[in-house]
Design an enzyme around this catalytic site. Sequence first.
Site, PDB file in Angstrom:
ATOM      1  N   GLU A 117       0.823  -1.212   0.000  1.00  0.00           N
ATOM      2  CA  GLU A 117       0.000   0.000   0.000  1.00  0.00           C
ATOM      3  C   GLU A 117       0.857   1.261   0.000  1.00  0.00           C
ATOM      4  O   GLU A 117       0.524   2.252  -0.679  1.00  0.00           O
ATOM      5  CB  GLU A 117      -0.951  -0.026   1.193  1.00  0.00           C
ATOM      6  CG  GLU A 117      -2.019  -1.105   1.056  1.00  0.00           C
ATOM      7  CD  GLU A 117      -2.854  -1.275   2.308  1.00  0.00           C
ATOM      8  OE1 GLU A 117      -4.077  -1.132   2.220  1.00  0.00           O
ATOM      9  OE2 GLU A 117      -2.270  -1.563   3.376  1.00  0.00           O
ATOM     10  N   GLU A 137      -4.125  -9.692   3.785  1.00  0.00           N
ATOM     11  CA  GLU A 137      -4.892  -9.449   5.017  1.00  0.00           C
ATOM     12  C   GLU A 137      -6.068 -10.400   5.195  1.00  0.00           C
ATOM     13  O   GLU A 137      -6.403 -10.788   6.318  1.00  0.00           O
ATOM     14  CB  GLU A 137      -5.396  -8.000   5.045  1.00  0.00           C
ATOM     15  CG  GLU A 137      -4.308  -6.959   5.301  1.00  0.00           C
ATOM     16  CD  GLU A 137      -3.624  -6.483   4.037  1.00  0.00           C
ATOM     17  OE1 GLU A 137      -2.880  -5.494   4.106  1.00  0.00           O
ATOM     18  OE2 GLU A 137      -3.810  -7.120   2.968  1.00  0.00           O
TER      19      GLU A 137
END
Length: 263
Positions: A117, A137
């Site tokens: 990210e 995740e």
Amino acid sequence: MAEDIRVEKHDGWVEVTIHRPDKLNAIREQTAIEILEVMTEVEADRSLKGLIITGSEKAFCTGVDTSEQKNEPDEAFELWRRRKRSRKVNQFFRALPEFTKPVIAAVEGFALGGGFEIALLCDFIVASESAQFGLPEAKLGLMPGGAGTQTLPRLLGKPLAKELIWTGRRVKAAEALQLRIANHVVPAGKAVEKAREILKTIGEQGPLSVMFTKSAIERGLDVSLSEGMSVEADAFFALSFSQDRNEGLSAFREKRSPNFKGN
């Protein structure tokens, strides 16, 4: 002295190396504080044209260090407030796309979770052949929290972004180049070198031109074409009053290199 990063100042740019080898360069609050401080210094120094963020040969960054995240049952709303107002990791993620100068992610090894990210929030990525990208995740019962659900679909489209997020599949360097996640793929150990080469070229351009075009692209991406054209036109008009504009045109007429001042 910084605890979590190494900082090198070059002639025209700064390089930040995330240095938490025992954590595969997972970032924590201290890491974010230190990088934010460097970003503030780079913004304020007119001689600096941009920033390179990198890690080690093994890992660019493997996300956010979860050892700092403690959810006490009676502190849920305090955590909400801290997340919004005081948590430095969150501020770091939000600061990257708002940074007025170019930020290049030079990725070697793993860029996973929050590390991926961070790279996506930089202006673009230079990857080595050893690079691997992924958002794992969902395997932990979590979801991306550093803008991954927003940046990846904008880059790849919704269907492929959903697949990568829901499966946690890792994308190697060659595929990352094909998908335009990375602008360049270079031999292992050469990502920073390539990022330097690009930043040197960018540094030769008008700094106000770079700043205004970055702003126009970031602001215009999520609006209609008509509104985006208005954003661009306003920036173009503002630049017409700059001294750099006059210097650039004079240098072109006189067949010499321009001496931009950033004003």
